[in-house]
Write an enzyme that holds these catalytic residues in place. Structure first.
Site, short mmCIF file in Angstrom:
data_model
loop_
_atom_site.label_atom_id
_atom_site.label_comp_id
_atom_site.label_asym_id
_atom_site.label_seq_id
_atom_site.Cartn_x
_atom_site.Cartn_y
_atom_site.Cartn_z
N CYS A 101 -33.60 -40.04 -10.43
CA CYS A 101 -32.88 -41.43 -10.64
C CYS A 101 -32.09 -41.70 -9.29
CB CYS A 101 -31.90 -41.61 -11.62
SG CYS A 101 -32.75 -40.70 -13.29
N ALA A 102 -32.68 -42.01 -8.26
CA ALA A 102 -32.11 -41.92 -6.89
C ALA A 102 -31.03 -43.42 -6.68
CB ALA A 102 -33.15 -41.83 -5.71
N GLY A 154 -29.19 -44.22 -3.38
CA GLY A 154 -29.16 -43.17 -2.60
C GLY A 154 -28.01 -42.29 -2.45
N GLY A 155 -27.03 -42.55 -3.08
CA GLY A 155 -25.67 -41.81 -2.63
C GLY A 155 -25.98 -40.15 -2.65
N LYS A 156 -26.47 -39.75 -3.81
CA LYS A 156 -26.89 -38.32 -3.88
C LYS A 156 -27.68 -37.74 -2.97
CE LYS A 156 -24.24 -37.83 -8.23
NZ LYS A 156 -24.18 -39.04 -8.31
N ASP A 181 -29.69 -38.01 -11.91
CA ASP A 181 -28.38 -38.66 -11.75
C ASP A 181 -28.37 -39.64 -12.88
OD1 ASP A 181 -25.80 -39.74 -11.40
OD2 ASP A 181 -26.34 -40.41 -9.27
N CYS A 228 -21.73 -39.90 -15.19
CA CYS A 228 -20.38 -40.34 -15.04
C CYS A 228 -19.80 -40.67 -16.29
CB CYS A 228 -20.28 -41.09 -13.77
SG CYS A 228 -21.13 -42.86 -14.19
#
Length: 431
Positions: free
Chosen positions: A237-238, A241-243, A307, A360
């Site tokens: 679940c990009a 693209g933070g992770k 994510d 989160c």
């Protein structure tokens, strides 16, 4: 515009939000378009008032004994800004563009009302329908945790180790007075002020890819993946693209990351971010109709990261309007999506590989309960303990955040100073 006019404008925006139930950013933008005389500093001051009112909506309404936009704004001036009745009365003169004068009842409530007898959801400023769920997650600390989620968030940055060390980034951003984050060894924190945060797009360190905005909890979630150079990694679940970027830096651009999202539109920001960060070991796998774009990595991944889409209850510090727009139906929808993603992810994890599940959210249903259900249905997976997770990541101090409700690590503003996050690491049993 004078401060009193800012208060009037903020009440206008709150009226719009109550009438149309839409994101606060849209309401503020529309107000600015229809009031072009307001300068950028005025718009920032109005936005700050609106956000403070949304952060303290429940407690402000309790103090004033009413839930109107005016009552919420007046109560927030006391609860969020610390103004006394005299200072608030001075802003409400009724002259020019100032709000109407305080009534006798409004003044009396501002002078004498307390939160002493208020229920937890009022003292914690979260929706009443979530009261039982917050109690299940936090017990007697529910109001304290809710209040921490209602505070202003700092600006956290992740140092991109592909381009700089934390010491170099600290030097480049010294004029913003950043400090190292307490737990992430690659994080910087700029404490929240009353107005706007730093204009990062104008900072050379950001433009050149030395730092990326990322809350410390999100940084820790990526670090707990313990991605190693040479591994095969799927970010299922990009999104933006933070992770993915954080994992690429952990892996020193060695190995392969496959960045996928069911909605290809969410992947669009990743192109520019990869270029700026200098991440070269990422393949984008956007959806292509009915094609199985991940078929070639089935059973091959050392690490699969979910994510997960969630209610976002852990990120309310940054999106205070979201908590009042959240509905029970949204939670039910997210729970189904999360269960489907966990089942889908098993297809790609090789024997001995890891499945990392991140939200989160602070709700048990989306976190520990979801993982317990998954493990009951998939006996070929086992959960690492919090101590094992922390040790593998080289961050043993994180073991203190072991969830009391089951597997995984649970972070929150009240306990860690970071956003509310949940991280579970599951290992596929060999054989």
């Amino acid at each position: 515009m004078i401060p009193a006019a800012h208060v009037s404008a903020a009440i206008e925006v709150l009226n719009d939000l109550e009438r149309r139930r839409r994101p606060v950013a849209e309401a503020l933008k529309d107000w600015g378009v229809s009031h072009r005389f307001a300068g950028s500093k005025d718009r920032a001051a109005i936005a700050s008032l609106v956000f403070d009112a949304l952060r303290k909506r429940a407690s402000a309404a309790w103090v004033m004994g009413a839930e109107t936009p005016r009552a919420i704004m007046l109560g927030a001036l006391r609860e969020a800004r610390g103004l006394d009745a005299e200072a608030i009365a001075a802003l409400c003169s009724g002259e020019g563009h100032a709000p109407a004068p305080l009534t006798e009842e409004e003044r009396a409530r501002l002078e004498t009302a307390t939160l002493d007898a208020a229920p937890d959801h009022v003292r914690g400023d979260y929706p009443e329908w979530l009261a039982e769920r917050f109690a299940a997650a936090f017990g007697p600390r529910a109001a304290e945790e809710g209040a921490a989620l209602s505070a202003r968030a700092p600006v956290d940055l992740r140092v991109n180790l592909l381009k700089a060390s934390r010491e170099q980034a600290l030097e480049k951003l010294a004029h913003l007075a950043p400090a190292p984050t307490p737990f992430s060894p690659i994080g910087l924190r700029i404490e929240a002020g009353r107005g706007r945060g730093p204009a990062l797009p104008a900072e050379t360190a950001y433009v050149k890819g030395l730092v990326e905005p990322q809350d410390e909890a999100s940084q820790l979630a990526a670090l707990l993946c313990a991605a190693a150079p040479g591994e095969q990694v799927l970010d299922l679940c990009a999104g933006g693209g933070g992770k993915t970027l954080a994992l690429a830096a952990q892996m020193h651009n060695r190995g392969q990351i496959y960045a996928h999202d069911d909605d290809g539109r969410r992947l669009m920001p990743i192109h520019e971010r990869l270029e700026r960060a200098g991440a070269r070991n990422v393949q984008l796998r956007a959806p292509r109709g009915k094609a199985d774009v991940l078929a070639d990595i089935e059973g091959r991944c050392d690490l699969v990261l979910i994510d997960a889409p969630c209610t976002g209850t852990g990120a309310w510090r940054r999106h205070p309007d979201a908590k009042w727009r959240l509905a029970p139906g949204a939670l039910e929808m997210r729970l189904k999506e999360q269960a489907a993603l966990l089942a889908q992810a098993t297809r790609f994890v090789k024997p001995g590989g890891r499945l990392v599940y991140v939200t989160c959210s602070v709700l048990r249903e989306e976190n520990e309960d979801q993982i317990a259900t998954f493990l009951a249905m998939h006996p070929n997976f086992t959960a690492l303990s919090a101590a094992e997770m922390a040790e593998r990541a080289g961050l043993p101090e994180l073991a203190r955040f072991a969830s009391p409700h089951g597997s995984g690590i649970r972070l929150s503003p009240a306990t860690s100073g970071a956003d509310g996050f949940y991280i579970a690491v599951l290992k596929r049993i060999l054989g």
